[in-house]
Design a protein around this motif. Structure first.
Motif, mmCIF file in Angstrom:
data_model
loop_
_atom_site.group_PDB
_atom_site.id
_atom_site.type_symbol
_atom_site.label_atom_id
_atom_site.label_comp_id
_atom_site.label_asym_id
_atom_site.label_seq_id
_atom_site.Cartn_x
_atom_site.Cartn_y
_atom_site.Cartn_z
ATOM 1 N N GLU A 128 0.834 -1.208 0.000
ATOM 2 C CA GLU A 128 0.000 0.000 0.000
ATOM 3 C C GLU A 128 0.867 1.257 0.000
ATOM 4 O OE1 GLU A 128 -2.848 -0.236 3.188
ATOM 5 O OE2 GLU A 128 -3.344 -2.272 2.494
ATOM 6 N N THR A 129 0.302 2.320 -0.493
ATOM 7 C CA THR A 129 0.993 3.601 -0.505
ATOM 8 C C THR A 129 1.311 4.014 0.933
ATOM 9 O OG1 THR A 129 -0.137 4.211 -2.523
ATOM 10 C CG2 THR A 129 0.730 6.029 -1.196
ATOM 11 N N GLY A 130 2.563 4.332 1.200
ATOM 12 C CA GLY A 130 2.971 4.781 2.536
ATOM 13 C C GLY A 130 3.067 3.672 3.568
ATOM 14 N N GLN A 131 3.012 2.410 3.131
ATOM 15 C CA GLN A 131 2.988 1.280 4.083
ATOM 16 C C GLN A 131 4.345 1.024 4.754
ATOM 17 O OE1 GLN A 131 1.741 -2.415 2.198
ATOM 18 N NE2 GLN A 131 2.322 -3.652 3.962
ATOM 19 N N ALA A 132 5.435 1.335 4.062
ATOM 20 C CA ALA A 132 6.760 0.905 4.549
ATOM 21 C C ALA A 132 7.473 2.011 5.329
ATOM 22 C CB ALA A 132 7.620 0.468 3.367
ATOM 23 N N ALA A 133 8.067 1.602 6.463
ATOM 24 C CA ALA A 133 8.906 2.533 7.234
ATOM 25 C C ALA A 133 10.285 2.642 6.604
ATOM 26 C CB ALA A 133 9.029 2.037 8.666
ATOM 27 N N GLY A 134 10.665 1.594 5.888
ATOM 28 C CA GLY A 134 11.967 1.574 5.230
ATOM 29 C C GLY A 134 11.949 0.572 4.095
ATOM 30 N N SER A 135 12.821 0.798 3.121
ATOM 31 C CA SER A 135 12.921 -0.151 2.005
ATOM 32 C C SER A 135 14.343 -0.100 1.475
ATOM 33 C CB SER A 135 11.906 0.192 0.902
ATOM 34 O OG SER A 135 12.179 1.460 0.339
ATOM 35 N N GLY A 156 10.152 8.128 5.850
ATOM 36 C CA GLY A 156 10.737 6.785 5.777
ATOM 37 C C GLY A 156 12.101 6.848 5.108
ATOM 38 N N ARG A 157 12.839 5.765 5.239
ATOM 39 C CA ARG A 157 14.217 5.741 4.749
ATOM 40 C C ARG A 157 14.389 4.670 3.662
ATOM 41 N NH1 ARG A 157 18.907 6.993 7.414
ATOM 42 N NH2 ARG A 157 17.947 9.010 7.793
ATOM 43 N N TYR A 158 15.055 5.060 2.603
ATOM 44 C CA TYR A 158 15.440 4.134 1.535
ATOM 45 C C TYR A 158 16.955 3.961 1.571
ATOM 46 C CZ TYR A 158 16.743 2.344 -2.997
ATOM 47 O OH TYR A 158 17.304 1.576 -3.995
#
Ligand SMILES: C[S@@+](CC[C@H](N)C(=O)[O-])C[C@H]1O[C@@H](n2cnc3c(N)ncnc32)[C@H](O)[C@@H]1O
Ligand SMILES: CC(C)=CCC/C(C)=C/COP(=O)(O)OP(=O)(O)O
Ligand SMILES: [Mg+2]
Length: 297
Positions: free
Chosen positions: A167-174, A200-202
């Motif tokens: 989902e859009t905005g689901q991840a805190a990091g990737s 969030g952080r990539y």
């Protein structure tokens, strides 16, 4: 049978109806490549402690751990040392994700056999979702998660990282750990930007060609041919991030940190023939091993 029906259409109408096929013929090639991969340099290193990586190592070689070359255990010790350096690489990547809570979700884009996903869960206690083009890799990673009893938190699936089910905005990091050289960077960062929450952080660790060298060197071309990938330049990474709401927080040249791994690997019985291209391109400055951590703004 209607001879005008193409093999692509057949894929969509047979028993694999519910498994989306590769988005492009190239992705089909890459799926086949990783489905067929079983190099001892990856499997024997993974067997050391059950963390299976498809990335390279960083850090100083611990020569005291290697012992004497005449030692009957020297091969085993060398394999353990290479594996330690590969796990150290993943720890450095995870260390740049920032504060991650147990209730957060992380996404591993191009997760391979899942070693980094297991490490992320062990470090943060959070959910980790991985995608790979290879069904063999996804099965392998899910089997490992089951063996470790963490299948409720660590899951891999066959999916194109440019079009994920998250989902859009689901991840805190990737992150991408040595997997961004298989895709267009604008498309890749648009998808990370979509799934990451604001703040969030990539993080990526990647090999990229150095614009200061001019164009991709013959060694870089050799690496591309060896892995059927398309190494981007450092400039392309920064430009595509800027265009996709990803603002670099750290850009670290890991080239000096990865050379000891390659020099050690070149002395092992597990060489694959690509060692010379990595060593020469890192030494002549045409290729760099880089970590980029970026904030989703
Ligand atoms: C060199 S391996 C890296 C694996 C893993 N990140 C690691 O550190 O062990 C490259 C991975 O990228 C994946 N990959 C390449 N293109 C992809 C795409 N379009 N979508 C999803 N995965 C992809 C491959 O399936 C493979 O798992
Ligand atoms: C840094 C760059 C350009 C990486 C290209 C992507 C890649 C194939 C990484 C390592 O995979 P692997 O662990 O399966 O490779 P090997 O068998 O050589 O260890
Ligand atoms: Mg490897």
């Amino acid at each position: 049978m209607d001879s005008s029906v193409t093999s692509t259409e057949l894929t969509a109408t047979d028993a694999s109806l519910f498994i989306p096929g590769p988005a492009t013929p190239y992705q089909g090639d890459i799926a086949r490549y990783w489905d067929g991969e079983a190099r001892p340099v990856n499997l024997r290193l993974g067997d050391v402690d059950g963390l299976y990586h498809h990335h390279y190592g960083i850090g100083d070689v611990d020569h005291s751990a290697l012992g004497d070359p005449s030692d009957s255990e020297s091969e085993k010790k060398l394999i353990s040392e290479l594996h330690r350096l590969e796990s150290a690489q993943a720890e450095v990547l995870l260390g740049h994700l920032g504060e991650i809570g147990r209730d957060d979700t992380l996404v591993d884009a191009g997760c391979g056999r899942g070693g980094s996903m297991v490490m992320a869960h062990q470090r943060f206690g959070c959910k980790v979702e991985g995608v790979t083009l290879s069904a063999k890799q996804a099965d392998f990673a899910n089997n490992r998660a089951r063996e470790l009893g963490i299948q409720d938190h660590v899951r891999s699936r066959v999916c194109n990282m440019l079009s994920t089910p998250f989902e859009t905005g689901q991840a805190a990091g990737s992150w991408n750990n040595e997997s961004s050289m298989y895709v267009d960077l604008d498309d890749l960062f648009a998808e990370h930007s979509r799934i990451l929450r604001v703040g969030g952080r990539y993080v990526t660790i990647t090999g990229c060609w150095n614009p200061r060298y001019g164009q991709p060197s013959k060694w870089v071309s050799q690496i591309n041919a060896h892995f059927e990938c398309n190494i981007h330049s450092r400039r392309e990474y920064l430009r595509a991030m800027a265009d996709n709401r990803l603002v670099p927080q750290a850009v670290i040249d890991l080239t000096p940190d990865t050379l000891p791994y390659w020099e050690l690997r070149a002395t092992s019985s597990l060489v694959t023939g690509i060692e010379e291209a990595f060593i020469n391109s890192y030494r002549d400055g045409s290729f760099q091993y880089v970590l980029i951590a970026a904030d989703r703004v």
